[in-house]
Design a protein around this motif. Structure first.
Motif, PDB file in Angstrom:
ATOM      1  N   GLN A 133       6.764  -0.796   7.331  1.00 53.34           N
ATOM      2  CA  GLN A 133       6.826   0.276   6.625  1.00 53.34           C
ATOM      3  C   GLN A 133       8.053   0.968   6.378  1.00 53.34           C
ATOM      4  O   GLN A 133       8.926   0.798   7.096  1.00 53.34           O
TER       5      GLN A 133
ATOM      6  N   ALA B 272       0.665   5.441   0.942  1.00 50.04           N
ATOM      7  CA  ALA B 272      -0.069   6.364   1.544  1.00 50.04           C
ATOM      8  C   ALA B 272       0.660   7.797   1.199  1.00 50.04           C
ATOM      9  O   ALA B 272       1.852   7.842   1.552  1.00 50.04           O
TER      10      ALA B 272
ATOM     11  N   THR C 266       2.187  -5.569   3.791  1.00 44.47           N
ATOM     12  CA  THR C 266       1.320  -6.755   4.733  1.00 44.47           C
ATOM     13  C   THR C 266       1.413  -8.127   3.951  1.00 44.47           C
ATOM     14  O   THR C 266       1.168  -8.440   2.866  1.00 44.47           O
TER      15      THR C 266
ATOM     16  N   ASP D  85       0.880  -1.322  -0.048  1.00 48.88           N
ATOM     17  CA  ASP D  85      -0.054   0.058   0.152  1.00 48.88           C
ATOM     18  C   ASP D  85       0.937   1.393   0.027  1.00 48.88           C
ATOM     19  O   ASP D  85       1.824   1.393   0.590  1.00 48.88           O
TER      20      ASP D  85
ATOM     21  N   VAL E 133       4.521   7.019   2.936  1.00 53.50           N
ATOM     22  CA  VAL E 133       4.694   5.524   3.293  1.00 53.50           C
ATOM     23  C   VAL E 133       4.271   4.562   2.567  1.00 53.50           C
ATOM     24  O   VAL E 133       3.182   4.354   2.246  1.00 53.50           O
TER      25      VAL E 133
ATOM     26  N   THR F  63       3.608   0.314   2.825  1.00 54.49           N
ATOM     27  CA  THR F  63       3.419  -0.752   3.726  1.00 54.49           C
ATOM     28  C   THR F  63       3.230  -1.955   3.106  1.00 54.49           C
ATOM     29  O   THR F  63       2.503  -2.141   2.039  1.00 54.49           O
TER      30      THR F  63
ATOM     31  N   ASN G  96      -4.488   6.557   0.661  1.00 57.27           N
ATOM     32  CA  ASN G  96      -3.957   5.399   0.964  1.00 57.27           C
ATOM     33  C   ASN G  96      -4.572   4.233  -0.063  1.00 57.27           C
ATOM     34  O   ASN G  96      -5.528   3.920   0.039  1.00 57.27           O
TER      35      ASN G  96
END
Ligand code: NAG
Ligand code: NAG
Length: 260
Positions: free
Chosen positions: A123, A64, A111, A62, A107, A109, A71
Motif C-alpha cells: 500500500q 480507497a 495486488t 485499488d 490509500v 493498494t 474502495n
C-alpha cells in the motif's frame, strides 16, 4: 540429543527461508505518504520480485478514498483500466496518474497474483500537497527559546530572521528541524519565522523589547565629547583669567611707577 535439536532448528530455518524466497513479493520503496499538488501528475512505482519461471497472471490497483472509505479498482493488468486518468506501465508495476484532485487522495493498494494463485499486496498513501498556513511564533521567555508553529502545509522548511536578516550564530542557534530558535545573544527586537514549501511561504513575527544596543554604543561617545568640551571651556576660562590677572598687575605697576 542437543545435536539433534540443533539439526532440526537448522533444517526448519532453511525450510522457512526457502518458503519466503519462493513466494512472490511486492513493495513500495517508501512508506511515507506521497504528497501531490492539485492538478499535477504522479506515478506510483511498485517493486515486484519474482523467481525464475514465476509469472504474474494479474496486477490490480485499488483506491480507497480517504473520506468516504469507498474502495474501488482503478486499474488492472492486463485487462483494463476503469479510469481514463490512469495508465499502467511495466507489466502493471507502475501506475501513472494525470490531473490529481483531492478526491484522489487515500490509500492505493497494488495486488499481484502469480500463476500458482499466490497473491501479495502493498500500500501507498497519497495526500494533497498543502500550502503553508497559520504560522505563529511561541515564546519561552524563561529559556529564551522561540518555537515556530504551522497548522498544516506539506514539507515545510523553516528560516529564522532577526531584524529581517537571517540569524547568525551571534543571534542564536536553530534546532536541527528548524522549528526552534535558541536565542543566545540579546533577546530583543523582531524575530521572524518564515515557513516555505513548493506552493509559497508564510511568516510570523515575534516582537521582543526594543534593542538598547545602539544607545549603549553612543552613550560613551556623547559623555567623552561633553567631557572634552568641559576641559576646553575650563582651559579657555583659565587663560582668560590669567590674562586678566597679568593686565591688572601691569596696571598696578604703571600706577606705582607714576606715583614715584
Ligand atoms: C481495498 O480493496 C482491496 C481489494 O479487496 C484490498 O486489498 C485493500 O486492502 C483495500 N484497501 C483498503 C485501504 O482497505
Ligand atoms: C520552557 O522551556 C523549558 C525547557 O525546554 C521547559 O522546561 C519549560 O517548561 C518551558 N516553559 C514554558 C512556559 O513553556
Amino acid at each position: 540429543m542437543e545435536q539433534r535439536s540443533f539439526y532440526w532448528t537448522f533444517l526448519l530455518y532453511h525450510v522457512c527461508l526457502l518458503w519466503s524466497c519462493q513466494g512472490l513479493s511486492v513493495r513500495f520503496k517508501t512508506q511515507q505518504a506521497l504528497c501531490v499538488i492539485k492538478g499535477q501528475s504522479f506515478n506510483l512505482r511498485a517493486q515486484i520480485d519474482l523467481l525464475d519461471g514465476e509469472s504474474l497472471t494479474r496486477v490490480t490497483w485499488d483506491h480507497a478514498a480517504k473520506n468516504s472509505g469507498k474502495n474501488h479498482t482503478v486499474a488492472e493488468f492486463p485487462h483494463r483500466t476503469s479510469d481514463e486518468k490512469v495508465t499502467l506501465e511495466e507489466q502493471g508495476a507502475v501506475l501513472k496518474f494525470r490531473g490529481y484532485q483531492p478526491a484522489d487522495s487515500g490509500v492505493y493498494t497494488i495486488t499481484v497474483i502469480n500463476q500458482a494463485g499466490q497473491r501479495r499486496s502493498a500500500q501507498q498513501t497519497v495526500r494533497e500537497y498543502l500550502a503553508v498556513n497559520h504560522v505563529s511564533v511561541m515564546v519561552n521567555v524563561s529559556h529564551s527559546v522561540l518555537h515556530c508553529m504551522e497548522a498544516w502545509g506539506s514539507e515545510p522548511t523553516f528560516t529564522w530572521l532577526h531584524e529581517k536578516v537571517v540569524v547568525t550564530e551571534e543571534v542564536g542557534r536553530v534546532s536541527a528541524d528548524g522549528r526552534s530558535l535558541h536565542v543566545s545573544g540579546m533577546f530583543c527586537g523582531h524575530f521572524t519565522c518564515v515557513v516555505r514549501n513548493k506552493l509559497g511561504y508564510s511568516s510570523s513575527t515575534y516582537t521582543a523589547d526594543v534593542c538598547e544596543q545602539d544607545n549603549r554604543h553612543t552613550t560613551p561617545v556623547v559623555v567623552c565629547f561633553l567631557l572634552l568640551l568641559a576641559i576646553i571651556a575650563a582651559c579657555l576660562a583659565f587663560m582668560v583669567w590669567r590674562r586678566h590677572q597679568r593686565n591688572r598687575r601691569e596696571r598696578l605697576w604703571e600706577s606705582y611707577e607714576n606715583t614715584l
